[in-house]
Design a protein around this motif. Structure first.
Motif, PDB file in Angstrom:
ATOM      1  N   PHE A  36     -41.474  -1.064 -28.928  1.00 47.43           N
ATOM      2  CA  PHE A  36     -40.785   0.451 -29.716  1.00 47.43           C
ATOM      3  C   PHE A  36     -41.503   0.425 -30.956  1.00 47.43           C
ATOM      4  O   PHE A  36     -41.313   1.350 -31.698  1.00 47.43           O
ATOM      5  N   HIS A  37     -42.689  -0.419 -31.317  1.00 53.70           N
ATOM      6  CA  HIS A  37     -43.260  -0.095 -32.529  1.00 53.70           C
ATOM      7  C   HIS A  37     -42.378  -0.256 -33.783  1.00 53.70           C
ATOM      8  O   HIS A  37     -42.013   0.487 -34.680  1.00 53.70           O
ATOM      9  N   GLY A  38     -41.179  -1.125 -33.635  1.00 50.47           N
ATOM     10  CA  GLY A  38     -40.289  -1.056 -34.716  1.00 50.47           C
ATOM     11  C   GLY A  38     -39.276  -2.516 -34.667  1.00 50.47           C
ATOM     12  O   GLY A  38     -39.758  -3.505 -34.428  1.00 50.47           O
ATOM     13  N   GLY A  39     -38.123  -2.380 -34.973  1.00 46.77           N
ATOM     14  CA  GLY A  39     -37.277  -3.623 -35.214  1.00 46.77           C
ATOM     15  C   GLY A  39     -36.344  -3.361 -36.328  1.00 46.77           C
ATOM     16  O   GLY A  39     -36.237  -2.394 -36.868  1.00 46.77           O
ATOM     17  N   GLU A  40     -35.399  -4.464 -36.578  1.00 43.81           N
ATOM     18  CA  GLU A  40     -34.597  -4.298 -37.921  1.00 43.81           C
ATOM     19  C   GLU A  40     -35.252  -4.123 -39.100  1.00 43.81           C
ATOM     20  O   GLU A  40     -36.420  -4.453 -39.219  1.00 43.81           O
ATOM     21  N   PRO A  41     -34.542  -3.268 -40.088  1.00 45.89           N
ATOM     22  CA  PRO A  41     -35.145  -2.788 -41.030  1.00 45.89           C
ATOM     23  C   PRO A  41     -35.428  -4.127 -42.097  1.00 45.89           C
ATOM     24  O   PRO A  41     -34.559  -4.805 -42.461  1.00 45.89           O
ATOM     25  N   ASN A  42     -36.692  -4.064 -42.765  1.00 42.72           N
ATOM     26  CA  ASN A  42     -36.898  -5.299 -43.549  1.00 42.72           C
ATOM     27  C   ASN A  42     -37.547  -4.590 -45.032  1.00 42.72           C
ATOM     28  O   ASN A  42     -37.820  -5.293 -45.622  1.00 42.72           O
ATOM     29  N   LEU A  43     -37.534  -3.349 -45.054  1.00 37.97           N
ATOM     30  CA  LEU A  43     -37.972  -2.605 -46.289  1.00 37.97           C
ATOM     31  C   LEU A  43     -36.786  -1.795 -46.561  1.00 37.97           C
ATOM     32  O   LEU A  43     -36.583  -0.636 -45.796  1.00 37.97           O
ATOM     33  N   ILE A  44     -36.216  -1.737 -47.846  1.00 37.25           N
ATOM     34  CA  ILE A  44     -35.159  -0.756 -48.048  1.00 37.25           C
ATOM     35  C   ILE A  44     -35.288  -0.404 -49.618  1.00 37.25           C
ATOM     36  O   ILE A  44     -35.461  -0.912 -50.350  1.00 37.25           O
ATOM     37  N   ALA A  74     -34.559   3.285 -45.228  1.00 39.80           N
ATOM     38  CA  ALA A  74     -34.903   1.768 -44.642  1.00 39.80           C
ATOM     39  C   ALA A  74     -35.991   2.061 -43.366  1.00 39.80           C
ATOM     40  O   ALA A  74     -36.361   3.101 -43.020  1.00 39.80           O
ATOM     41  N   ALA A  75     -36.939   1.034 -43.496  1.00 39.41           N
ATOM     42  CA  ALA A  75     -37.879   1.098 -42.553  1.00 39.41           C
ATOM     43  C   ALA A  75     -38.468  -0.313 -41.997  1.00 39.41           C
ATOM     44  O   ALA A  75     -38.009  -1.623 -42.763  1.00 39.41           O
ATOM     45  N   ARG A  76     -39.349  -0.533 -41.199  1.00 39.41           N
ATOM     46  CA  ARG A  76     -39.680  -1.815 -40.333  1.00 39.41           C
ATOM     47  C   ARG A  76     -41.241  -1.681 -41.002  1.00 39.41           C
ATOM     48  O   ARG A  76     -42.185  -1.109 -40.577  1.00 39.41           O
ATOM     49  N   VAL A  77     -41.636  -2.907 -41.740  1.00 42.62           N
ATOM     50  CA  VAL A  77     -43.107  -3.180 -42.081  1.00 42.62           C
ATOM     51  C   VAL A  77     -43.478  -4.121 -40.958  1.00 42.62           C
ATOM     52  O   VAL A  77     -43.022  -5.277 -41.113  1.00 42.62           O
ATOM     53  N   ALA A  78     -44.477  -3.878 -40.440  1.00 42.15           N
ATOM     54  CA  ALA A  78     -45.243  -4.674 -39.091  1.00 42.15           C
ATOM     55  C   ALA A  78     -46.107  -5.989 -39.928  1.00 42.15           C
ATOM     56  O   ALA A  78     -46.270  -5.892 -41.164  1.00 42.15           O
ATOM     57  N   PRO A 128     -20.828   1.114 -46.984  1.00 38.66           N
ATOM     58  CA  PRO A 128     -19.804   0.757 -45.777  1.00 38.66           C
ATOM     59  C   PRO A 128     -20.360  -0.452 -44.846  1.00 38.66           C
ATOM     60  O   PRO A 128     -19.678  -1.086 -44.339  1.00 38.66           O
ATOM     61  N   ALA A 129     -21.805  -0.527 -44.929  1.00 38.62           N
ATOM     62  CA  ALA A 129     -22.433  -1.175 -44.029  1.00 38.62           C
ATOM     63  C   ALA A 129     -23.521  -1.741 -44.668  1.00 38.62           C
ATOM     64  O   ALA A 129     -24.392  -0.906 -45.221  1.00 38.62           O
ATOM     65  N   ASN A 130     -23.781  -3.041 -44.650  1.00 43.63           N
ATOM     66  CA  ASN A 130     -24.986  -3.622 -45.359  1.00 43.63           C
ATOM     67  C   ASN A 130     -26.265  -3.425 -44.243  1.00 43.63           C
ATOM     68  O   ASN A 130     -26.548  -4.243 -43.140  1.00 43.63           O
ATOM     69  N   ILE A 131     -27.012  -2.473 -44.741  1.00 46.59           N
ATOM     70  CA  ILE A 131     -28.049  -2.332 -43.787  1.00 46.59           C
ATOM     71  C   ILE A 131     -29.235  -3.416 -43.704  1.00 46.59           C
ATOM     72  O   ILE A 131     -29.911  -3.637 -42.798  1.00 46.59           O
ATOM     73  N   GLY A 132     -29.179  -4.285 -44.679  1.00 42.92           N
ATOM     74  CA  GLY A 132     -30.154  -5.605 -44.750  1.00 42.92           C
ATOM     75  C   GLY A 132     -29.357  -6.423 -43.715  1.00 42.92           C
ATOM     76  O   GLY A 132     -30.283  -7.326 -43.372  1.00 42.92           O
TER      77      GLY A 132
END
Length: 746
Positions: free
Chosen positions: A61-69, A128-132, A425-429
């Motif tokens: 999916f060229h993605g994943g859980e966010p690691n850059l906020i 938020a985004a995912r850095v490879a 309301p939710a911790n995106i991290g």
């Protein structure tokens, strides 16, 4: 071997020192860039479920859980035009980065799902985004992107967080912390060495050996980093242990050399005797420390493996430098090793006479130990009770992995993390990602699975190819592309639960227990990574401790010929850690002294640090045990081997080593305590924990509890079964007692 090493130092001192200087210069040149080649992670096993899930998400999916906020804060609210412009600009610029994917922007999501990305007061929202990339590339790229996009525009502030920025800022901070720690430790160490030796010349020698050990080990790490993953946190061990061990070993050698000079030996004879006796202790101590640290290699986490690599390199370098380079310097100095004795003019200034040499039986330590042995049972029980009471808080220990709170409040990643935990309301991290590998079902099955996941306690919503589910209900939204491909499907699970808490552990267990279409679901995200990391550590814990115990027992048996003394050493070395481990829970888990030390308590300890502290401290404790036993054994072998001789041997052994052991412990404590100046909380814990362990071990354990127990056991201290006695006579380590004049080889 030691005699040949001594001969080389005696007959070729200039060649030895010239070679050492060349090696040091080359090491400085080659090893100066080592930090750029080390990695910041290593807290999870490469074959863990969370690692597999992360890899599959990136592959399919060229993605994943966010690691850059990127948090956007606007005084007029995030729905103002100024905030919207900044948010859209950030998302557009992220989309131009080839290694950034899975971009989620508050301003681009449907109204009925975007509230999770907005603070309760409406002043802040996130992109938020995912850095490879791996643990080196991702933090570096995250830091570069954060630097480019952070700042204030038209009153709208942008701050960067997420794991990539957390570890990028940790990397940067560690480099600064090392410089500060060295600036604190080196001058204080030199002053204490001058106080111990009196002579400025003698004091400078251990420090020079320590610096040599550091620069050569950094070069070794640079080479190792080309072959395998090495954690940047290993630099702290290289600096601290390189200085501490080299000073320890040099202190033993120089003290024995000066003792032999005082006995009337010529410098060449004194060097040979120092290498044969104190050098033997150094080699043996180095072996025990190295084997304790080598046990870290059994763990699958490269964070811990890195300390095995660094430990073996620094211990080996410090030992070789102490038994070869240092004796070569002593040969060239000769009697001048006692030059520039600052105590002479100071005593003359205050009208105090120069002390004559004190025979061991008249020394403070002899009288002290005699007092201990006369009350051995009472003293032994009292010390054990005190150590156990101090260690009691460790019974309530909790473990987790480091997050943004290990950084200082001034770090942007820490500020973003604090606001996400408190105001969103939710911790995106803490977002959890799931993937169904090899899934070939239909969208209805995905919807049923997402529905069940959304019912788990603490889950705020689940995004899937079938739609968005909240509390088991489908929320009407436009189609969400990119959540399913021909052979896999992914889910994004938002949560309000802290990932490293007991509730976070229960939540990931419940998610993993939810039946998945096709029978297999892989989870990643902070909670999953934390659980996998703890499981990987737990699986190898007994093996690591067993290897340490076995190798230590064998080495001490070879050293002493006894099976009782190795068992005693194992028990006492473990006991010496109890007070420090209890203090770590009381201070760093429960938060006492947090204001003084400047850290934030998270309610748990970073799981890898107690293991690391155990292996390092266990080896260091054996350092003093070996040094003490070597002198006790010298007296015991020269005696009639009665119970009274055992008592006398213990008292003489402590009398001859007490001052050196306490001085070595004080020097080592300075080096480790300098790490408390770090701005990274678990490095502070490592430094303070080892400081307390070293001081407790060198005082309560070696000077009080060891003499008390050896008095109570009497001649049994030296007992071994007859077959092992015969074995030791063939393969054990032997030497002549110190007072027997050796025949020098020429």
């Amino acid at each position: 071997m030691l005699n040949r090493i001594a001969s080389l130092a005696i007959h070729r001192p200039k060649w030895v020192l010239a070679a050492a200087l060349l090696i040091a210069v080359l090491s400085i040149v080659f090893g100066s860039s080592v930090a750029a080649h080390l990695k910041a992670g290593g807290f999870v096993a490469p074959d863990a479920e969370s690692t597999q899930a992360t890899d599959l998400l990136a592959e399919k999916f060229h993605g994943g859980e966010p690691n850059l906020i990127l948090m956007v804060t606007a005084p007029d609210g995030v729905d103002s035009q100024a905030a919207r412009d900044v948010g859209n600009r950030i998302a557009a610029e992220l989309a131009t980065e080839s290694d950034v994917s899975a971009i989620q922007s508050y301003w681009a999501l449907p109204d009925n799902v975007k509230s999770a990305l907005r603070s309760e007061d409406g002043k802040s929202a996130v992109v938020a985004a995912r850095v490879a990339g791996d643990d080196t590339v991702a933090p570096q790229r995250g830091g570069e992107i954060a630097e480019k996009l952070s700042g204030t525009t038209d009153g709208v502030e942008v701050r960067a967080g997420g794991f990539t920025v957390v570890f990028n800022q940790i990397n940067s901070q560690i480099t600064k912390d090392l410089a500060i720690a060295e600036a604190i430790a080196i001058p204080l160490t030199l002053l204490l060495l001058i106080w111990v030796f009196g002579s400025v010349v003698a004091a400078a020698l251990p420090l020079m050996i320590g610096l040599f050990a550091i620069v050569t080990t950094l070069a070794s790490l640079r080479i190792i980093a080309e072959l395998t993953d090495v954690s940047v946190f290993a630099l702290n061990m290289v600096t601290a242990m390189g200085l501490a061990l080299a000073i320890d070993y040099s202190l033993f050698i120089v003290s024995r050399y000066r003792e032999e000079l005082a006995r009337g030996l010529e410098p060449e004879q004194a060097v040979r005797r120092a290498v044969q006796t104190a050098g033997r202790t150094v080699v043996f101590s180095a072996l025990t420390v190295a084997l304790s640290l080598a046990a870290l290699a059994v763990f699958p986490l490269y964070f811990l493996k890195s300390f095995a690599y660094a430990g073996l390199a620094v211990v080996g370098t410090a030992a070789v430098a102490s038994i070869l380079i240092l004796p070569a310097a002593l040969i060239l100095l000769g009697q001048r090793v006692n030059s520039l004795d600052v105590r002479v003019p100071v005593k003359r200034l205050f009208g105090r006479a120069q002390k004559e040499s004190v025979v061991p039986e008249e020394s403070f330590w002899y009288r002290f130990v005699t007092g201990v042995t006369h009350r051995a049972a009472i003293v032994g029980v009292a010390v054990i009770v005190v150590l156990l009471l101090l260690g009691a808080p460790f019974l309530s220990v909790k473990f987790g992995l480091p997050d943004d709170r290990v950084n200082q409040p001034s770090a942007s990643s820490r500020q973003v993390g604090d606001e996400l935990r408190a105001d969103f309301p939710a911790n995106i991290g803490a977002t959890i990602a799931a993937i169904l590998p090899d899934f070939h079902g239909d969208k209805a099955e995905l919807g049923d699975y997402a529905k069940q996941l959304s019912k788990v306690d603490g889950v705020t919503n689940v995004v899937s190819a079938a739609g968005v589910y909240v509390n088991g209900n489908l929320v009407p939204t436009p189609p969400i592309p990119g959540f399913a491909v021909d052979d896999a499907a992914q889910f994004t699970i938002s949560t309000k639960v802290a990932p490293f808490s007991s509730a976070g552990e229960a939540q990931i267990d419940a998610l993993r227990a939810t039946p998945a279409p096709g029978g297999t679901a892989l989870f990643t995200g902070a909670a999953a990574i934390n659980q996998d990391g703890l499981d990987a550590i737990g699986e190898k814990l007994l093996l690591a401790f067993g290897l340490i115990a076995l190798t230590t027992f064998i080495l001490l048996f070879l050293f002493t010929g006894s099976v009782v003394l190795p068992l005693k050493a194992l028990v006492l070395n473990t006991l010496s850690l109890t007070a420090a481990f209890g203090a770590m829970v009381w201070i760093f888990q429960e938060g006492h002294l947090s204001g003084l030390l400047g850290f934030t308590a998270t309610g748990y300890l970073v799981a890898t640090m107690p293991i690391l502290m155990f292996c390092v401290a266990f080896g260091m404790s054996m350092d003093y045990e070996v040094f003490l036993l070597s002198r006790v054994r010298e007296e015991w072998l020269a005696s009639g081997k009665t119970a009274a001789d055992n008592t006398h041997a213990v008292a003489i052994g402590v009398a001859r080593t007490g001052r050196i052991i306490t001085a070595a412990a004080a020097l080592m404590a300075i080096v480790f305590f300098a790490m408390v100046s770090s701005k990274i909380s678990f490095i502070q814990m490592f430094g303070l924990g080892l400081t307390l362990t070293v001081l407790a071990d060198a005082t309560l354990i070696r000077m009080v509890l060891v003499p008390a127990l050896m008095q109570l056991m009497g001649r049994a201290n030296w007992w071994a079964p007859k077959p092992l006695v015969a074995l030791h006579s063939r393969i054990g380590l032997h030497e002549e007692p110190a007072h027997v004049e050796e025949k020098l080889q020429t």
